[in-house]
Design an enzyme around this catalytic site. Structure first.
Site, mmCIF file in Angstrom:
data_model
loop_
_atom_site.group_PDB
_atom_site.id
_atom_site.type_symbol
_atom_site.label_atom_id
_atom_site.label_comp_id
_atom_site.label_asym_id
_atom_site.label_seq_id
_atom_site.Cartn_x
_atom_site.Cartn_y
_atom_site.Cartn_z
ATOM 1 C CG HIS A 100 -1.750 -1.060 1.537
ATOM 2 N ND1 HIS A 100 -1.319 -2.214 2.109
ATOM 3 C CD2 HIS A 100 -3.093 -1.208 1.361
ATOM 4 C CE1 HIS A 100 -2.339 -3.044 2.255
ATOM 5 N NE2 HIS A 100 -3.425 -2.466 1.809
ATOM 6 C CG ASP A 103 1.656 -0.909 3.410
ATOM 7 O OD1 ASP A 103 0.785 -0.550 4.198
ATOM 8 O OD2 ASP A 103 1.470 -1.736 2.484
ATOM 9 C CD GLU A 231 -7.685 -8.387 -0.946
ATOM 10 O OE1 GLU A 231 -6.732 -7.847 -1.533
ATOM 11 O OE2 GLU A 231 -7.635 -8.711 0.251
ATOM 12 C CG ASP A 308 -4.994 -11.294 7.506
ATOM 13 O OD1 ASP A 308 -5.754 -11.822 6.679
ATOM 14 O OD2 ASP A 308 -4.802 -10.066 7.585
ATOM 15 C CG ASP A 338 -3.202 -9.723 3.050
ATOM 16 O OD1 ASP A 338 -2.663 -9.318 4.096
ATOM 17 O OD2 ASP A 338 -4.171 -9.160 2.515
HETATM 18 C C1 XUL Z 1 -7.443 -6.612 4.392
HETATM 19 C C2 XUL Z 1 -6.700 -7.011 3.183
HETATM 20 C C3 XUL Z 1 -5.865 -5.947 2.564
HETATM 21 C C4 XUL Z 1 -5.805 -6.007 1.074
HETATM 22 C C5 XUL Z 1 -5.070 -4.845 0.446
HETATM 23 O O1 XUL Z 1 -8.222 -7.611 4.937
HETATM 24 O O2 XUL Z 1 -6.734 -8.136 2.769
HETATM 25 O O3 XUL Z 1 -4.595 -6.040 3.101
HETATM 26 O O4 XUL Z 1 -5.204 -7.176 0.630
HETATM 27 O O5 XUL Z 1 -5.582 -3.624 0.812
HETATM 28 CO CO CO Z 2 -5.731 -9.088 1.213
#
Ligand code: XUL
Ligand code: CO
Length: 435
Positions: A100, A103, A231, A308, A338
């Site tokens: 991002h 980041d 996404e 995650d 991720d």
């Molecule tokens: C949040 C997520 C994000 C996206 C990118 O749940 O998955 O990190 O992948 O913004």
């Molecule tokens: Co993601």
């Protein structure tokens, strides 16, 4: 200067190795179905988790040890983090990364200043990419952390906030182009609502589509030919997010004339939050020729939020790789971790254990999936299961050669239909032969 002096170069040592810093299954140059594992899997590391996630949770602060990070918002600190990150990529033998905008470089509460910082950091990242032979899988703009986006970005009730978000997307697209990014992601964590009492859903969706069209138009203008992705995620942080699952995203893209411009970036823990398996989401996307890229992680079956976690479940990785192989493999997409370490795994070396585990789990999934395909019994079973559609009344219905009257006449001339078993348990046993 090494930031991970005690960590050796991670290499393939084979299944009998006991070295925690070695791959037991990921052998980058090994050919599977005529293509190297490296090219099949296209692993990427997520800058936000590796470099910026301090492992805080809603009940406590960060635990992660990041001795290289002075916690300041300076460009110098951002540049130092990038150096650390590329040492990590080198030692892990990971070719790609994702970021991002906020980041990699600081949010300075002023668009001109933030964009100037982004420019400086991406200059440095470009130098690092060239020196280390690393590539950008995708970039994105963080349109969900700053308080200005508390009520959404593309779906904000404030036109000025929408405009700010759009300007941030412009800068993030410039950065992604500069770094040769193969894709650009839209994930809308705040593109949804907390309550419908205060929400004009139709107008918000129109605006979200407008933002995507603006991005597609701008990409054409600057010559960015990477793949755009959306996404899906059903909730968290918003109560309801518009991009709730693959089917909702596809409907949105079709409704707003965006289907030709965006594919899906599917994430396992988002699929499960939506009440689907990852295989379901991948199948929905693949059916619409929209399977783009994957955020590789997994959730916890006992916890109802987005944990995650690094993917370790071999049934999951096998099903993912079966679908990836079936669709002809990644083109612009890849497997982006991720995923974050548990809060208890706070030492830098845990970053390595986590990624080694995820890469080995996907290598095993790839090998199992290729084995299942070479064996052929699974495919043969499914083909046979639908054989009645290849002739007689089935073929006539599929080709639209008959109406309800002809179908009714046919049924009246036939005995009661019989079914053959779905053989779920037998097929589960078959999958286990390869895991
Ligand atoms: C949040 C997520 C994000 C996206 C990118 O749940 O998955 O990190 O992948 O913004
Ligand atoms: Co993601």
């Amino acid at each position: 200067m090494s930031y991970f002096p005690s960590i050796p170069q991670v290499r393939y040592e084979g299944p009998s190795s006991k070295n925690p810093f070695a791959f037991k299954h990921y052998n980058p140059d090994e050919l599977i179905e005529g293509k190297s594992m490296r090219d099949h899997l296209r692993f990427a590391a997520a800058y936000w988790h590796v470099m910026r996630n301090d492992l805080s949770d809603p009940f406590g602060g960060g635990t992660a040890l990041m001795p290289w990070d002075d916690r300041s918002d300076s460009v110098e600190n951002a540049i130092k983090r990038a150096d650390v990150f590329f040492e990590f990529l080198d030692k892990m033998d990971i070719d790609y990364y994702c970021f991002h905008d906020r980041d990699i470089s600081p949010e300075l509460n002023n668009l001109a200043k933030s964009t100037a910082a982004l420019d400086k950091v991406t200059d440095h990242l470009l130098t690092l990419q060239k020196a280390h032979s690393k590539k950008l899988l995708w970039g994105t703009a963080c349109l969900f952390s700053h308080p200005r986006y508390a009520q959404g970005a593309g779906t904000s009730p404030s036109a000025e906030v929408f405009a700010y978000g759009a300007a941030q997307v412009k800068a993030a697209l410039d950065a992604t182009l500069k770094l040769g990014g193969e894709g650009y992601v839209f994930w809308g964590g705040r593109e949804g609502y907390a309550t419908l009492l205060n929400t004009d859903m139709k107008r918000e969706l129109d605006h979200l589509a407008a933002l995507l069209h603006l991005a597609v138009d701008y990409a054409k203008k600057i010559g960015f030919t990477g793949q755009f992705y959306i996404e899906p995620k059903p909730r968290e942080p918003s109560t309801h997010q518009y991009d709730s699952d693959a089917a909702a995203c596809l409907n949105f893209l079709r409704e707003y004339g965006l289907k030709d411009h965006l594919k899906l970036n599917l994430e396992t823990n988002h699929a499960t939050l939506a009440g689907h398996t990852m295989l379901h989401e991948m199948t929905v996307a693949a059916n619409a020729d929209a399977l783009g890229s994957i955020d590789a992680n997994q959730g916890d079956e006992l916890i109802g939020w987005d944990t995650d976690q690094f993917p370790t479940d071999l049934y999951l990785t096998t099903s993912v790789m079966l679908k990836v192989l079936e669709t002809g493999g990644f083109t612009t997409g890849g497997l982006n971790f991720d995923a974050k370490r548990r809060r208890e795994s706070h030492e830098p070396e845990d970053l390595f254990h986590a990624h080694i585990g995820g890469m080995d789990a996907f290598a095993r999934g790839l090998k199992a999936a290729a084995g299942i395909r070479a064996d052929g019994r699974l495919e043969e079973f499914v083909t046979k299961r639908y054989a009645s559609w290849n002739e007689g009344i089935g073929a006539k219905i599929e080709s639209k050669a008959v109406g309800l009257e002809e179908i009714s006449k046919h049924v009246l001339s036939q005995p009661e239909p019989t079914l053959t078993s779905g053989r779920q348990e037998m097929l589960e046993n078959l999958i286990n032969e390869f895991i």
